[in-house]
Design a protein around this motif. Structure first.
Motif, PDB file in Angstrom:
ATOM      1  N   GLN A   2       0.861  -1.183   0.000  1.00 43.31           N
ATOM      2  CA  GLN A   2       0.000   0.000   0.000  1.00 43.31           C
ATOM      3  C   GLN A   2       0.897   1.233   0.000  1.00 43.31           C
ATOM      4  O   GLN A   2       1.875   1.278   0.732  1.00 43.31           O
ATOM      5  N   SER A   3       0.525   2.218  -0.759  1.00 50.99           N
ATOM      6  CA  SER A   3       1.370   3.407  -0.854  1.00 50.99           C
ATOM      7  C   SER A   3       1.101   4.422   0.257  1.00 50.99           C
ATOM      8  O   SER A   3       2.021   5.048   0.757  1.00 50.99           O
ATOM      9  N   GLU A   4      -0.151   4.582   0.636  1.00 49.97           N
ATOM     10  CA  GLU A   4      -0.476   5.609   1.625  1.00 49.97           C
ATOM     11  C   GLU A   4      -0.635   5.059   3.041  1.00 49.97           C
ATOM     12  O   GLU A   4      -0.829   5.823   3.986  1.00 49.97           O
ATOM     13  N   ARG A   5      -0.558   3.773   3.185  1.00 48.44           N
ATOM     14  CA  ARG A   5      -0.665   3.118   4.498  1.00 48.44           C
ATOM     15  C   ARG A   5       0.419   2.054   4.585  1.00 48.44           C
ATOM     16  O   ARG A   5       0.979   1.648   3.570  1.00 48.44           O
TER      17      ARG A   5
ATOM     18  N   ASN B  64       2.016  -1.563   4.645  1.00 49.14           N
ATOM     19  CA  ASN B  64       1.617  -2.795   3.960  1.00 49.14           C
ATOM     20  C   ASN B  64       0.817  -3.660   4.917  1.00 49.14           C
ATOM     21  O   ASN B  64       0.977  -3.564   6.132  1.00 49.14           O
TER      22      ASN B  64
END
Length: 181
Positions: free
Chosen positions: A60-63, A65
């Motif tokens: 995940q980019s904004e959270r 993984n």
């Protein structure tokens, strides 16, 4: 090992992250099987090592993984065997430190014992209020399940409500007796 089977049971419905499992336990099984976050994550590692579940990391980019766990065929077989086996423990026996305290409360004053029981009633009533969210949870988690599956969730919720209400009635009867001493 019942925590493991609770996890397998949830994963038998659908793949879930550790966070999803924590929320599922909190919103459905908590009144008869409390599981701490750390215990769930520890059990996930054990189940994965046994080959009962497999995990897939989702980048995940904004959270951070996350890891989504799925039950394996071996895990399903183990889970179904557990469901079918006769319980090794007598379901009518359970441990309660609170009841042990009640049993030995004859060494306290009736007023102290009544105060302990009144607090128990308050705690039970608070717990009943928290249980008000269970029907919504059943509806939420059961939205994509067969009614035949979710009726068993309702059975356990009904047991929880009945049990806590019985505890309140029992404690109030005890308090009444103590007040006459």
């Amino acid at each position: 090992m019942s925590l493991a089977f609770g996890i397998l049971g949830f994963l038998n419905y659908k793949p879930m992250s550790g966070y999803d499992l924590v929320k599922a336990f909190e919103s459905s099984l908590e009144f008869f099987w409390h599981a701490q976050n750390s215990h769930i994550y520890l059990e996930l590692k054990k189940l994965e090592n046994k080959g009962y579940i497999c995990g897939k990391t989702i980048i995940q980019s904004e959270r951070p993984n996350k890891k989504i766990f799925s039950i394996t065929d071996t895990g399903k077989k183990e889970f179904m065997n557990w469901l079918a086996e006769k319980d090794k423990e007598d379901a009518t026996h359970f441990k309660s430190a609170f009841l042990m305290k009640v049993f030995f409360s004859g060494t306290m004053s009736p007023a102290q014992s009544a105060a302990m029981l009144r607090q128990f009633v308050v705690d039970c009533e608070s717990y009943l209020k928290r249980m008000d969210s269970i029907p919504k949870s059943i509806q939420q988690y059961g939205s994509d399940k067969d009614t035949y599956q979710t009726i068993y969730w309702q059975f356990t919720a009904d047991f929880g409500y009945s049990f806590i209400k019985t505890c309140i009635e029992w404690a109030n009867r005890c308090i009444e007796k103590l007040e006459t001493l």
